[in-house]
Design a protein around this motif. Sequence first.
Motif, short mmCIF file in Angstrom:
data_model
loop_
_atom_site.label_atom_id
_atom_site.label_comp_id
_atom_site.label_asym_id
_atom_site.label_seq_id
_atom_site.Cartn_x
_atom_site.Cartn_y
_atom_site.Cartn_z
N ILE A 242 0.77 -1.34 0.01
CA ILE A 242 0.05 -0.04 0.11
C ILE A 242 1.06 1.25 -0.13
O ILE A 242 0.64 2.11 -0.85
N GLU A 243 1.89 1.35 0.90
CA GLU A 243 2.70 2.41 1.04
C GLU A 243 3.42 2.81 -0.57
O GLU A 243 3.84 3.81 -0.97
N LYS A 244 3.84 1.72 -1.10
CA LYS A 244 4.55 1.61 -2.38
C LYS A 244 3.51 2.34 -3.49
O LYS A 244 4.18 3.13 -4.13
N VAL A 245 2.48 1.81 -3.53
CA VAL A 245 1.53 2.14 -4.37
C VAL A 245 1.03 4.01 -4.05
O VAL A 245 1.11 4.63 -5.15
N LEU A 246 0.99 4.11 -2.87
CA LEU A 246 0.65 5.51 -2.75
C LEU A 246 1.67 6.44 -3.01
O LEU A 246 1.61 7.52 -3.47
N ALA A 247 2.96 5.98 -2.82
CA ALA A 247 4.01 6.70 -3.06
C ALA A 247 4.15 6.83 -4.45
O ALA A 247 4.52 7.99 -4.89
#
Length: 514
Positions: free
Chosen positions: A507-512
């Motif tokens: 999730i963090e990778k996608v949002l970034a």
Amino acid sequence: MPEFIEPDLIRARFCHALSEMYRDEVPLYGDLVSLVDEINEASCSLANDDQDESADIDHDDHNDHNDHNEHNEHNEHDDHDDHDDQGGRGTGASERRRANADRIQVERHGAIRVGKASELRMLARLFKLMGMVPVGYYDLSTSGLPVHATAFRPVSTRSLARNPFRIFTSLLRLDLIPDISLRGTISSILDARDIFHPDLPRLVIRGEERGGLDANGATLLVQYALQTFRWHEESLVDPQTYDRFKACHPLVADIAAFKGPHINHLTPRVLDIDRAQAGMEARGITPKTLIEGPPKRRCPILLRQTSFKAISERIRFKHTSSISGHRARFGEIESRGVALTPKGHALYTTLMETAARRSREINPTNEAHQALLTDVFRAFPDDWETLRSEGLAYFEYTPTPDSDAMTTKAKSTSSALSIDDLVRCGAVGFSPITYEDFLPASAAGIFQSNLDENARSTGHHEDGGDAEPNVHGSADAHAARKVFEMALGGEVLDYMELYRAQERASIEKVLAAL
């Protein structure tokens, strides 16, 4: 500076060598692997033609490879073992399919049982050199088995994709042996035995001190480790002592009466376990009565397992020419589904308890059992989006090919987009995270159904009758876990946290990125 062999490759070589050894020792295992290969190939063909439902999370991600090709054992793909359930909305779907096909073809888990803390601790050090760490604590005493366990396995998505080999490792609990005199006899025998090749501890120390093993060291590690897992027909005890061990519990005899912890079973992964159950019967292989775990579903969850009945192997007793048979080693197969969150696990446990209560009223056949489970599990959502949106299972998120355009359009109405917003607008796809671990009740059911006596499955005989365990669990499970971790030489990892971290990182990778 020596060039070290990657732990993933050492693990793959060990898995391959162990499979070859077990095939020689238990020929029915080879028959089982052939059956699994046939079913997987047929399941793949049906799935590609859109004619079949998924029975395993990677049902349509399989193709045919040589089971013992070392290139496949050390898969060069780094993609995670995901099912592209979003119809191509996630990126890298074809790459995942290729990686999944390689992974499933070589995927195995094994099981061993050890008797004392020093054996468990050395195994932990050995497996660490293969990139395997202890994950999960399993208290099997609650099902009447005098052992507790962990699973040594890789934990990174990269290592799991290369080779997900696992070893379910049980430790005998002497505190659950009620006969004090017998407990002393067992301790004396275990204290006197050494299950490892004499050069293995030195090799492990060398690998630890240098931070790895070179090519020669890796080869020797695999060779030495195989000696520990090999079948030894010479018993350490006389017939009378063996009978005393077995009368206490068949697992006590299996653990304490032999020179080492022979590999108990080796398990390939099948894409349709219901077909495998029927296929064993058609080939004259006697399966256990019930498939353990949840029912067949459109969206598979957790783990389903079955096995063929344990074979009888010749043993020669100490100080006598007497020969007898020992029955403990068997062939198991499994299919894997999505990892559940604590909320999902709680619902699963509740439904399994309901099914157990109702099972007393049905015929003790697998068909009746599966029909009952299917009925009970109507209360468990069976579509990926609901499992995701209700927080019942773990998923990995990736941008779709149209993510930039979709994100731009979505941001025109809202500047702060959540992961749910991105999924709804089509900018992000999601894939189920495979459950890599075990279910205590299923493990106990498999063990119990393959012992000479006390064949119980999570509180019930396979013939449907009630069973009262003759070994009772400790009232303090937390204390038992601490004892296990002291024997292990460290803490076991929490598999729930591993799945949670994997989902959170995606999730963090996608949002970034968006």
